[in-house]
Motif scaffolding. Structure first.
Motif, PDB file in Angstrom:
ATOM      1  N   ALA A 235       0.826  -1.206   0.000  1.00 23.56           N
ATOM      2  CA  ALA A 235       0.000   0.000   0.000  1.00 23.56           C
ATOM      3  C   ALA A 235       0.860   1.257   0.000  1.00 23.56           C
ATOM      4  CB  ALA A 235      -0.926   0.000   1.209  1.00 23.56           C
ATOM      5  N   GLN A 239       1.130   4.118  -2.894  1.00 21.18           N
ATOM      6  CA  GLN A 239       0.923   5.537  -2.592  1.00 21.18           C
ATOM      7  C   GLN A 239       2.062   6.381  -3.142  1.00 21.18           C
ATOM      8  OE1 GLN A 239       1.296   6.515   1.552  1.00 21.18           O
ATOM      9  NE2 GLN A 239       0.433   8.571   1.311  1.00 21.18           N
ATOM     10  N   THR A 276       0.247  -7.394  -2.817  1.00 18.71           N
ATOM     11  CA  THR A 276      -0.872  -6.827  -2.069  1.00 18.71           C
ATOM     12  C   THR A 276      -1.946  -6.337  -3.036  1.00 18.71           C
ATOM     13  OG1 THR A 276       0.642  -6.122  -0.322  1.00 18.71           O
ATOM     14  CG2 THR A 276      -1.539  -5.105  -0.350  1.00 18.71           C
ATOM     15  N   GLY A 278      -4.866  -5.041  -2.369  1.00 19.30           N
ATOM     16  CA  GLY A 278      -5.495  -3.795  -1.957  1.00 19.30           C
ATOM     17  C   GLY A 278      -4.764  -2.565  -2.443  1.00 19.30           C
ATOM     18  N   ALA A 279      -3.482  -2.734  -2.825  1.00 18.54           N
ATOM     19  CA  ALA A 279      -2.709  -1.596  -3.327  1.00 18.54           C
ATOM     20  C   ALA A 279      -3.305  -1.027  -4.601  1.00 18.54           C
ATOM     21  CB  ALA A 279      -1.258  -2.021  -3.571  1.00 18.54           C
ATOM     22  N   ALA A 281      -6.220  -0.089  -5.023  1.00 17.40           N
ATOM     23  CA  ALA A 281      -7.086   1.037  -4.660  1.00 17.40           C
ATOM     24  C   ALA A 281      -6.304   2.341  -4.611  1.00 17.40           C
ATOM     25  CB  ALA A 281      -7.758   0.773  -3.315  1.00 17.40           C
ATOM     26  N   ALA A 282      -5.048   2.272  -4.178  1.00 15.80           N
ATOM     27  CA  ALA A 282      -4.221   3.484  -4.106  1.00 15.80           C
ATOM     28  C   ALA A 282      -3.929   4.013  -5.499  1.00 15.80           C
ATOM     29  CB  ALA A 282      -2.927   3.197  -3.361  1.00 15.80           C
ATOM     30  N   CYS A 443      -7.301   2.248   0.279  1.00 14.48           N
ATOM     31  CA  CYS A 443      -6.636   0.974   0.591  1.00 14.48           C
ATOM     32  C   CYS A 443      -7.104   0.410   1.930  1.00 14.48           C
ATOM     33  CB  CYS A 443      -5.119   1.171   0.659  1.00 14.48           C
ATOM     34  SG  CYS A 443      -4.291   1.127  -0.921  1.00 14.48           S
ATOM     35  N   SER A 444      -7.425   1.310   2.847  1.00 11.13           N
ATOM     36  CA  SER A 444      -7.795   0.893   4.196  1.00 11.13           C
ATOM     37  C   SER A 444      -9.123   0.159   4.230  1.00 11.13           C
ATOM     38  CB  SER A 444      -7.851   2.118   5.121  1.00 11.13           C
ATOM     39  OG  SER A 444      -6.577   2.720   5.218  1.00 11.13           O
ATOM     40  N   VAL A 449      -4.421  -0.458   6.828  1.00  8.77           N
ATOM     41  CA  VAL A 449      -3.259   0.269   6.323  1.00  8.77           C
ATOM     42  C   VAL A 449      -3.083   1.601   7.025  1.00  8.77           C
ATOM     43  CG1 VAL A 449      -2.227   1.349   4.290  1.00  8.77           C
ATOM     44  CG2 VAL A 449      -3.415  -0.836   4.071  1.00  8.77           C
TER      45      VAL A 449
END
Length: 482
Positions: A235, A239, A276, A278-279, A281-282, A443-444, A449
């Protein structure tokens, strides 16, 4: 005089006096290391540096902010390599020392009245809500509350207040960006080393202690670099990658543009190594934020088409399936993914459990601290898997609405401030910072995160810098009263 026997004898006697205390210290230190461990020896060695740090901090409080930011990046790997020291509490100590240095600073440059702004009061209200959670009807453990509230609210209010008082110069924007970009770039390179040579002995010990369950999937190591774990690494890298890409198209000379572009590509590769999902989303959230704040309709349309095309490629094709990282990213778009279904089942359990608990089960009842200090409570057996879900479970629907509303207000105001910024360089920098912060917020939803370092410190300081930025903006042209 040199030949005087008494003088020579007294001088030698004077020198020999110091042998006693040094010998005594050496004996005590040797005994302590033999009986207590090497940790005590390291503490004695580090003590002079700590004293020097405190002295410098009280003379130059701003130095403490930069040191804290660097420490937040390196603290996790220190904890893996040096067993027996609570390096996490070092963050608390640094922030408290910064506060004390501000209170005792004799220059009167730092005034409490400067904290009378909505960013501080939002953090303060959340801090009060967290304190009131001590009296939650579910009666959670105080120890669990204490350890959880540090990441949930304490670091938030302390970084916002100290940052607002100390990051008060335009050059602080450049320093902040340079620190986080360089540390992220080094983190990516360390991750490449980890991928090629494998984890070192200390990192293997950490994996064997239980982390390998989530970090070795299908025989493939998810790279975590010197970050707490792979999710935080991925994440954070996402970012900083999107931030560097935005900076690379800013109004700079060719050398600086090239520097940002190289950093962006290497850090992006670090994100891929983390595995990851979810990364993503960033990247999506940060990229969309940039396109909106750029105020260019053509760029917004083109960027949206490219972004949707990339997501479509992941979802509807098999391009890149030879790469394990791309395959894992592709599963983030699969609604039937086993991990997603497990998360949905956990959320259903949580919904049933707290449907009659508008204020939640209490701070510290979910996640690691819930398992450790509130193991007798059912909610501690439900993996949160998400910052959003964790807030919902601990604070209830009332707390979640307040928290989420605060996040939306902060994001909206940051965007409004940048929208009105006239200085092109400052606008580009703030856009990259806002895009990165928005990406971490998104990401959270998939991982915890935002409440872990270094992302936590980076996003809080990002808000502070954007809030302070109007004072550095280019003045209006003469005769313009707007």
């Amino acid at each position: 005089m040199e030949n005087d026997v008494l003088y020579t004898s007294n001088r030698n006697k004077l020198k020999s006096i110091w042998l006693l205390p040094f010998t005594l210290i050496a004996v005590i230190l040797g005994w302590a290391i033999a009986n207590i461990g090497i940790t005590i020896g390291m503490m004695v060695i580090v003590l002079p540096f700590v004293i020097a740090f405190v002295i410098v901090l009280f003379y130059k409080p701003r130095f403490g902010i930069y040191f804290f930011l660097v420490y937040c990046f390196l603290m996790p790997t220190l904890g893996k390599h040096i067993v027996g020291i609570q390096f996490g509490l070092g963050m608390d100590a640094i922030l408290v020392l910064i506060v004390l240095s501000l209170l005792f600073n004799t220059t009167n440059r730092y005034r409490i009245r400067h904290l009378n702004n909505d960013l501080f009061w939002i953090a303060f209200v959340w801090f009060v809500i967290t304190v009131l959670q001590i009296g939650n009807p579910e009666r959670p453990s105080f120890e669990g509350w204490f350890y959880e509230m540090r990441s949930t609210t304490l670091y938030w209010i302390l970084t916002v207040s100290t940052g607002y008082l100390l990051l008060n110069k335009k050059k602080d924007v450049n320093i902040f960006l340079n620190i986080i970009i360089i540390l992220s770039l080094l983190g990516a390179l360390y991750g490449v080393k980890q991928n090629i040579l494998g984890p070192d002995a200390a990192e293997m010990r950490w994996l064997e202690a239980g982390a390998k369950v989530t970090h070795i999937l299908f025989g493939k190591l998810r790279i975590f670099s010197y970050y707490p774990e792979a999710a935080q690494f991925g994440a954070s890298q996402a970012q900083l990658s999107i931030m560097c890409f935005i900076l690379a198209v800013g109004p700079y000379n060719k050398a600086k543009k090239l520097w940002y572009l190289i950093a962006a590509v290497i850090i992006f590769y670090g994100m891929l190594l983390s595995g990851t999902r979810g990364a993503m989303a960033a990247l999506v959230g940060g990229g969309f934020t940039f396109l909106v704040l750029s105020k260019q309709i053509k760029m917004l349309i083109l960027g949206s088409v490219i972004g949707l095309g990339f997501l479509g490629m992941l979802k509807y094709t098999t391009i890149g399936n030879g790469n394990a990282q791309i395959v894992r990213f592709r599963t983030s778009l699969d609604p039937e993914d086993a991990s997603l279904q497990a998360r949905l089942r956990n959320q259903k359990k949580l919904r049933e459990f707290i449907k009659n608990k508008p204020f939640g089960a209490g701070v510290g009842t979910m996640g690691n601290w819930g398992t450790k200090y509130n193991a007798d409570k059912f909610i501690s057996t439900i993996p949160p898997d998400s910052m959003y879900v964790k807030i919902w479970g601990m604070y209830g629907i009332v707390g979640f609405i307040i928290w989420f509303g605060s996040m939306m207000y902060i994001t909206g105001k940051c965007s409004g401030i940048i929208w009105k910024t006239r200085d092109p360089v400052l606008k580009n920098q703030l856009t990259s910072i806002c895009a990165g912060a928005t990406g971490i917020l998104l990401c959270s939803y998939g991982n915890e995160v935002m409440n872990a370092m270094p992302s936590s410190a980076v996003i809080y300081f990002s808000w502070v810098i954007i809030w302070l930025s109007p004072r550095w903006d280019t003045p209006l042209p003469a005769g313009n009263s707007k």
